[in-house]
Design a protein around this motif. Structure first.
Motif, PDB file in Angstrom:
ATOM      1  N   LYS A 198      23.941   2.532 -50.474  1.00  0.00           N
ATOM      2  CA  LYS A 198      22.526   2.924 -50.492  1.00  0.00           C
ATOM      3  C   LYS A 198      21.659   1.815 -49.904  1.00  0.00           C
ATOM      4  O   LYS A 198      20.707   2.075 -49.155  1.00  0.00           O
ATOM      5  CB  LYS A 198      22.090   3.235 -51.924  1.00  0.00           C
ATOM      6  CG  LYS A 198      22.717   4.506 -52.491  1.00  0.00           C
ATOM      7  CD  LYS A 198      22.264   4.757 -53.929  1.00  0.00           C
ATOM      8  CE  LYS A 198      22.867   6.052 -54.486  1.00  0.00           C
ATOM      9  NZ  LYS A 198      22.431   6.303 -55.910  1.00  0.00           N
ATOM     10  N   ALA A 199      21.969   0.561 -50.231  1.00  0.00           N
ATOM     11  CA  ALA A 199      21.169  -0.561 -49.710  1.00  0.00           C
ATOM     12  C   ALA A 199      21.321  -0.662 -48.191  1.00  0.00           C
ATOM     13  O   ALA A 199      20.353  -0.920 -47.463  1.00  0.00           O
ATOM     14  CB  ALA A 199      21.623  -1.857 -50.376  1.00  0.00           C
ATOM     15  N   GLU A 200      22.464  -0.456 -47.708  1.00  0.00           N
ATOM     16  CA  GLU A 200      22.716  -0.545 -46.262  1.00  0.00           C
ATOM     17  C   GLU A 200      21.972   0.560 -45.519  1.00  0.00           C
ATOM     18  O   GLU A 200      21.466   0.357 -44.410  1.00  0.00           O
ATOM     19  CB  GLU A 200      24.224  -0.460 -45.976  1.00  0.00           C
ATOM     20  CG  GLU A 200      24.989  -1.705 -46.410  1.00  0.00           C
ATOM     21  CD  GLU A 200      26.474  -1.573 -46.168  1.00  0.00           C
ATOM     22  OE1 GLU A 200      26.913  -0.454 -45.795  1.00  0.00           O
ATOM     23  OE2 GLU A 200      27.208  -2.567 -46.346  1.00  0.00           O
ATOM     24  N   VAL A 227      18.272  -0.517 -45.188  1.00  0.00           N
ATOM     25  CA  VAL A 227      18.130  -1.576 -44.178  1.00  0.00           C
ATOM     26  C   VAL A 227      18.215  -0.982 -42.783  1.00  0.00           C
ATOM     27  O   VAL A 227      17.470  -1.363 -41.876  1.00  0.00           O
ATOM     28  CB  VAL A 227      19.203  -2.659 -44.399  1.00  0.00           C
ATOM     29  CG1 VAL A 227      19.223  -3.625 -43.231  1.00  0.00           C
ATOM     30  CG2 VAL A 227      18.957  -3.402 -45.701  1.00  0.00           C
ATOM     31  N   PHE A 228      19.063  -0.036 -42.566  1.00  0.00           N
ATOM     32  CA  PHE A 228      19.228   0.576 -41.254  1.00  0.00           C
ATOM     33  C   PHE A 228      17.958   1.315 -40.830  1.00  0.00           C
ATOM     34  O   PHE A 228      17.532   1.238 -39.680  1.00  0.00           O
ATOM     35  CB  PHE A 228      20.425   1.522 -41.276  1.00  0.00           C
ATOM     36  CG  PHE A 228      20.648   2.239 -39.988  1.00  0.00           C
ATOM     37  CD1 PHE A 228      21.191   1.582 -38.890  1.00  0.00           C
ATOM     38  CD2 PHE A 228      20.275   3.591 -39.851  1.00  0.00           C
ATOM     39  CE1 PHE A 228      21.382   2.255 -37.697  1.00  0.00           C
ATOM     40  CE2 PHE A 228      20.466   4.247 -38.656  1.00  0.00           C
ATOM     41  CZ  PHE A 228      21.021   3.574 -37.561  1.00  0.00           C
ATOM     42  N   ALA A 282      12.883   1.423 -37.292  1.00  0.00           N
ATOM     43  CA  ALA A 282      11.416   1.471 -37.107  1.00  0.00           C
ATOM     44  C   ALA A 282      10.948   0.252 -36.325  1.00  0.00           C
ATOM     45  O   ALA A 282      10.099   0.344 -35.423  1.00  0.00           O
ATOM     46  CB  ALA A 282      10.722   1.535 -38.481  1.00  0.00           C
ATOM     47  N   ALA A 283      11.516  -0.939 -36.615  1.00  0.00           N
ATOM     48  CA  ALA A 283      11.140  -2.164 -35.895  1.00  0.00           C
ATOM     49  C   ALA A 283      11.548  -2.074 -34.431  1.00  0.00           C
ATOM     50  O   ALA A 283      10.814  -2.511 -33.536  1.00  0.00           O
ATOM     51  CB  ALA A 283      11.796  -3.366 -36.560  1.00  0.00           C
TER      52      ALA A 283
END
Length: 493
Positions: A235-237, A240-241, A246-247
């Motif tokens: 879930k954390a990965e 981050v993706f 977006a960046a």
């Protein structure tokens, strides 16, 4: 004269003599006059013998010259040639007498074996037979290197005791007994290990079963915790993706705006550069026109100067050719004169040689004729003696006496005897070869036969009284081949 010699596949040629400093080795070569060529075999030979030291060492050695290089380097090839040269000088001439080489090898092996045996005890030799053999081979090979020989194969049989010294046999019996005792101990140890091992295996089986059950429970709990940890990490990965995407979109929009501004700048600069490039090109074309005009003027001046230089060069070349031609003709005339002088000298030398040759031929012809005349005289004498012997009926003694009379041997003897009794009062004896009826018979015989046999017979009858008189006056006895004087009683009668 020259002959082409070729060696067989297992042979080499050793050539010495004219034009060769030492010895030349080859598989094929031309052999000229003043050179000698010998073929020698390079096949290895088996030598079987027994070396007697403090023990008997039966051995079979396969020994021959070294025929392959250790490597492909030039130094290896030169080393091989040096080894073959040593073999050709020292061993190849004696290769036919194989016993000589066998004695040489046997002497080296015996010497090295004795030296090595003196350094070790009998027990060390018996226990380390393989090591002992290898040391013998290495030492023997070092000695054989000086003869250009190499050991291709060596087989040494079991070491044998010298009669009266059964050390090896006792060591062998001891070794056999030790092996038997060790086998019994090994059997007992094997049985003990089997029984103990069975008990150990049974206990280890129970321990391993309990251990596997405990590890199974721990592993199941550990697998459940690992599943929960993996779910949270996933879930954390994902979050981050999403942030990274977006960046990246914002960065792409900013980069696009910067590229559009750069493209506008480049378009304006290109327009200015195009205008300036046209002006620069016009200036360059004007400079090219001026440069072409200058080159044209230069080429014109060069052509004028070149025409003058070419005329001057051709004039000098013609003058140089004329001088060279005159010098060549003078040299040819001088060479022709020298050739004529040399030909004249050669003709004089040929004439002198021909004169000497004719003189030598004349001397040789005179000597040949002289030899032929001597041969003819000898042949004539041989035929004369043969005809006389045939006329005398094959009587050698009659022929000998006739030849002595014809050669004046008896006349010379009478002259010598007369000189010996000169001034003395010798006893004078007078004899004849017969008279009366004998004379008439001889005359009739001469008239009838018409040969010299009767004369020879008359002379032969005169010999006894002649020899008797010589003995009485000088004391000299006739030689045995002429006959013997009659005894006193026969003479008295």
């Amino acid at each position: 004269m020259a002959s082409f010699q070729v060696a067989d596949a297992s042979e080499y040629l050793a050539i010495t003599g004219w034009g060769i400093d030492d010895v030349k080795l080859a598989k094929k070569a031309w052999v000229f006059m003043g050179q000698q060529c010998k073929k020698f075999s390079i096949s290895p030979v088996n030598y079987e013998f027994e070396v007697h030291t403090i023990f008997i060492l039966p051995a079979v050695f396969t020994i021959g010259p070294k025929i392959t290089a250790a490597g492909g380097e030039e130094s290896d090839r030169k080393d091989l040639e040096a080894q073959l040269l040593l073999y050709a000088k020292l061993i190849a001439p004696l290769h036919s007498s194989r016993s000589h080489v066998q004695e040489l090898v046997k002497g080296i092996i015996e010497g090295e074996t004795r030296v090595l045996a003196a350094e070790l005890t009998m027990k060390e030799i018996f226990k380390g037979t393989k090591t002992f053999k290898e040391k013998v081979f290495n030492r023997v090979q070092l000695e054989l290197n000086q003869f250009g020989l190499v050991i291709y194969n060596a087989n040494v049989k079991q070491l044998v005791d010298v009669p009266g010294h059964e050390y090896f046999s006792y060591l062998g019996q001891k070794t056999q007994q030790d092996a038997a005792n060790q086998a019994k101990v090994d059997v007992a140890e094997a049985r003990m290990k089997g029984e103990v091992g069975a008990k150990k295996r049974e206990g280890l089986t129970r321990q391993n079963a309990a251990k596997v059950d405990a590890e199974t429970k721990v592993l199941s709990v550990r697998q459940q915790g690992q599943g929960l940890k993996e779910e949270a990490k996933f879930k954390a990965e994902v979050q981050v993706f999403e942030n990274e995407r977006a960046a990246e979109i914002a960065a792409a929009k900013a980069e696009l705006a910067m590229k559009k501004a750069g493209w506008d700048k480049q378009a304006k600069v290109a327009e200015v550069e195009a205008a300036k490039a046209v002006a620069i090109r016009e200036a360059e074309l004007q400079m090219e026109v001026e440069r072409k005009n200058a080159m044209r003027q230069t080429e014109k001046l060069k052509a004028e100067q070149l025409s003058k230089a070419t005329v001057h060069y051709d004039t000098q070349v013609q003058e140089s050719n004329a001088q060279l031609y005159s010098r060549q003709k003078a040299a040819e005339a001088k060479l022709f004169e020298q050739m004529r002088v040399a030909e004249a000298r050669k003709a004089q030398a040929d004439a002198h040689f021909f004169e000497q040759k004719m003189a030598e031929d004349a001397k040789l012809y005179a000597k040949q004729k002289e030899a032929e005349s001597v041969g003819l005289v000898g042949k004539a004498k041989t035929e004369y003696v043969a005809s006389m012997l045939q006329a005398l009926g094959g009587n050698y003694h009659a022929l000998r006496d006739y030849l002595m009379i014809d050669g004046g041997v008896y006349a010379e003897m009478a002259r010598i005897n007369a000189g010996a009794v000169n001034g003395m009062q010798p006893k004078i004896s007078i004899w004849s070869n017969g008279g009366g009826a004998d004379g008439a018979g001889n005359a009739a015989g001469e008239a009838a036969a018409g040969s010299a046999l009767q004369q020879v017979a008359g002379v032969y009858k005169m010999l006894p009284p002649l020899l008797s008189t010589v003995h009485e006056q000088t004391g000299m006895l006739p030689p045995a081949w002429m006959g013997a004087l009659p005894k006193d009683d026969a003479a008295t009668n």
